[in-house]
Design a protein around this motif. Structure first.
Motif, short mmCIF file in Angstrom:
data_model
loop_
_atom_site.label_atom_id
_atom_site.label_comp_id
_atom_site.label_asym_id
_atom_site.label_seq_id
_atom_site.Cartn_x
_atom_site.Cartn_y
_atom_site.Cartn_z
N GLY A 140 -7.49 5.18 -4.63
CA GLY A 140 -7.72 4.62 -5.80
C GLY A 140 -9.48 4.68 -6.12
N PRO A 141 -9.68 4.08 -7.26
CA PRO A 141 -11.29 4.02 -7.63
C PRO A 141 -11.87 2.80 -6.95
CG PRO A 141 -9.72 3.16 -9.55
CD PRO A 141 -9.00 3.75 -8.62
N TRP A 142 -10.96 1.88 -6.41
CA TRP A 142 -11.88 1.19 -5.62
C TRP A 142 -12.55 1.65 -4.21
CZ3 TRP A 142 -6.59 1.21 -6.62
CH2 TRP A 142 -5.94 1.61 -5.36
N GLN A 143 -12.44 2.68 -3.98
CA GLN A 143 -12.91 3.44 -2.96
C GLN A 143 -14.41 3.81 -3.18
OE1 GLN A 143 -11.76 2.51 -0.04
NE2 GLN A 143 -9.51 2.72 0.05
N ASP A 184 0.77 -1.26 0.02
CA ASP A 184 0.03 0.03 0.07
C ASP A 184 0.88 1.33 -0.03
OD1 ASP A 184 -2.21 -1.71 0.04
OD2 ASP A 184 -3.31 -0.44 1.85
N GLY A 185 1.87 1.54 0.92
CA GLY A 185 2.56 2.58 0.92
C GLY A 185 3.49 2.85 -0.21
N VAL A 186 4.01 1.44 -0.67
CA VAL A 186 4.92 1.59 -1.91
C VAL A 186 3.95 2.29 -3.17
CG1 VAL A 186 6.35 0.73 -3.79
CG2 VAL A 186 6.55 0.22 -1.10
N TYR A 187 2.87 1.54 -3.24
CA TYR A 187 1.82 2.21 -4.25
C TYR A 187 1.62 3.56 -4.36
CZ TYR A 187 -1.49 0.86 -7.90
OH TYR A 187 -2.67 0.86 -8.99
N GLN A 188 1.62 4.04 -2.99
CA GLN A 188 1.11 5.33 -2.97
C GLN A 188 2.32 6.26 -2.90
OE1 GLN A 188 -1.59 7.07 -0.29
NE2 GLN A 188 -3.13 5.90 -1.37
N PHE A 189 3.48 6.06 -2.70
CA PHE A 189 4.63 6.57 -3.15
C PHE A 189 5.10 6.71 -4.41
CE2 PHE A 189 9.61 6.97 -2.96
CZ PHE A 189 9.53 8.10 -2.29
N ASN A 205 -3.23 2.18 6.23
CA ASN A 205 -3.08 1.36 4.83
C ASN A 205 -4.24 2.18 3.99
OD1 ASN A 205 -5.75 0.52 5.51
ND2 ASN A 205 -4.84 -1.46 6.10
N GLN A 206 -4.25 1.77 2.86
CA GLN A 206 -5.38 2.62 2.05
C GLN A 206 -6.62 2.88 2.59
OE1 GLN A 206 -3.59 3.18 -2.25
NE2 GLN A 206 -3.67 0.67 -1.94
N GLN A 207 -7.22 1.70 2.95
CA GLN A 207 -8.39 1.79 3.74
C GLN A 207 -8.48 2.68 4.78
OE1 GLN A 207 -11.43 0.34 2.29
NE2 GLN A 207 -12.13 1.77 4.03
N ASP A 208 -7.45 2.76 5.57
CA ASP A 208 -7.47 3.96 6.63
C ASP A 208 -7.54 5.15 6.47
OD1 ASP A 208 -7.26 1.52 8.41
OD2 ASP A 208 -4.91 1.49 8.47
N VAL A 209 -6.79 5.22 5.14
CA VAL A 209 -6.96 6.58 4.59
C VAL A 209 -8.09 7.11 4.26
CG1 VAL A 209 -5.97 8.05 2.84
CG2 VAL A 209 -4.31 6.87 3.75
N ILE A 243 -13.60 9.98 5.14
CA ILE A 243 -15.02 10.04 5.31
C ILE A 243 -15.39 10.43 6.35
CG2 ILE A 243 -16.76 8.53 5.88
CD1 ILE A 243 -15.45 6.50 3.67
N ALA A 244 -14.37 10.33 7.40
CA ALA A 244 -14.80 10.93 8.95
C ALA A 244 -14.68 12.49 9.12
CB ALA A 244 -13.69 10.24 9.89
#
Length: 409
Positions: free
Chosen positions: A260-263, A193-198, A241-245, A250-251
């Motif tokens: 990403g678009p999966w969200q 997750d982190g690498v994908y975002q970096f 992770n990306q779900q936490d982000v 949302i909060a």
């Protein structure tokens, strides 16, 4: 898809070399001539049903049916190896794009053109995702990447527009930070997750995963460090992770985020949340953004049955017809890989057009380093973790990362 769903287990990678040796030798019971088999990670009931709908659509004119075997994404590789060992490997094997080099290097996959798959009109980025050493072994119907997702209300109240450059990003994020809300959120976990975002920041700065210590990627690490040190982003990004982000966004605890678009399905459930998508900011105005391209690709395992391989290729060709790609992309919020289909998708889904535009300049994680990607990924995650948690300088961190990557080869 979200890279959290696509982590290849080390044991499977170490054993993948057996795939080519076992897939084409020995005896096995004859497969059903009227059934094409697929191994994939569509364990979600809705996704599995959607997959079956498209498979049935393409199989019916051929007088065959399709049977899916779906396992969790991190078990696909080991499952494929076990099936190859028992001479029962499926006709179509759906792998994460980053997994293709490990299997292609063994000789266990058929080049898609040789099998009869038509890849004309496919975006360059999608071709590289399914390729190994210049040969294409996998085809993706739709892919995903990353973009800047922002809270329209928070930016509007602050009189701000979505940032387009790194300097604008730092200023905008700082202005949006107040109370319990940070201006910016991203994942900096020491994993996929982190690498994908970096990577969008690293690559857009000119960073080269084959030469981590050349200094070109250091400004990207400095940007992340500046955002956290300036309290425009939470220091907790190293654990998100990306779900936490997405949860933070949302909060209302983040005004902007990389995701990403999966969200999209989750975001759409919150009717009071008004969000929009913009391209990821780049170092300087006019620079192209270079995000990673993600998703799964359909491959055809190497077996002795060329007839079944050609039938599998016909099904894959049908799935990749423009109208089918667009329909599939809309069903999973991913961008079609055929250029014409991607353009149609963007017209029909303007809210997600930024994802479609970025795919044109996106890159595969394995494009330059191939099967070495897992060790390079680990080295990169160590670099940004050491900068954000240990105070290492960006250049020193990347120099150490290159040494780590070389030692892990």
């Amino acid at each position: 898809m979200d890279p959290t769903r696509h982590r290849l287990r080390a044991a499977a990678v170490m054993s993948a070399a057996a795939l080519a040796a076992t897939a084409v030798t020995g005896c096995a019971s004859a497969p059903d001539p009227g059934t094409v088999t697929v191994l994939n990670s569509a364990t979600d009931s809705l996704e599995h049903a959607q997959e079956q709908k498209f498979f049935d659509l393409c199989a019916k004119p051929l007088g065959v049916r399709v049977r899916q075997t779906s396992v969790p994404a991190d078990q696909v590789a080991s499952k494929a190896l076990r099936m190859a060992s028992s001479h029962s490997l499926t006709d179509i094997l759906e792998l994460d794009g980053s997994e293709v080099p490990q299997f292609a290097a063994t000789g266990g996959l058929v080049p898609v053109r040789k099998a009869g798959v038509d890849v004309s009109g496919m975006s360059k980025s999608a071709v590289t995702m399914g390729s190994y050493r210049g040969t294409q072994y996998g085809v993706a119907r739709a892919v995903n990447s990353l973009a800047l997702i922002y809270n329209k209300d928070l930016l509007s109240r602050a009189g701000l527009k979505p940032p387009t450059t790194w300097d604008e990003l730092k200023r905008t994020a700082k202005k949006l930070t107040h109370g319990s809300t940070f201006g910016m959120a991203f994942s900096a976990t020491p994993d996929a997750d982190g690498v994908y975002q970096f990577l969008p920041f690293f690559w857009s700065a000119g960073g080269d995963e084959a030469h981590l210590d050349d200094g070109k990627g250091a400004p990207a690490l400095q940007l992340w460090k500046d955002l956290v040190a300036g309290k425009a982003a939470s220091s907790a990004v190293v654990t998100w992770n990306q779900q936490d982000v997405n949860d933070q966004f949302i909060a209302g605890r983040a005004a902007m985020m990389i995701n990403g678009p999966w969200q999209v399905p989750v975001l759409d459930q919150h009717k009071g949340l008004h969000w929009a998508v913009a391209p990821i900011p780049v170092p300087n105005a006019g620079d192209p953004v270079v995000p990673p391209i993600g998703g799964t690709v359909m491959t055809i395992p190497q077996t002795r049955d060329t007839g079944r391989q050609h039938t599998a290729a016909k099904i894959i060709n049908c799935l990749n017809e423009q109208h089918n790609q667009v329909a599939w992309g809309e069903s999973v919020n991913n961008v079609p890989t055929m250029t014409a289909a991607a353009a149609q998708y963007a017209r029909q889904n303007p809210k997600l057009a930024a994802f479609a535009s970025e795919v044109a300049t996106a890159r595969s994680r394995t494009d330059r380093v191939g099967a070495r990607w897992p060790v390079v990924s680990d080295a990169l995650s160590g670099a940004f973790q050491s900068v954000l948690t240990g105070g290492a300088s960006p250049r020193a961190a990347l120099k150490q990362a290159q040494a780590r990557a070389t030692a892990g080869e």
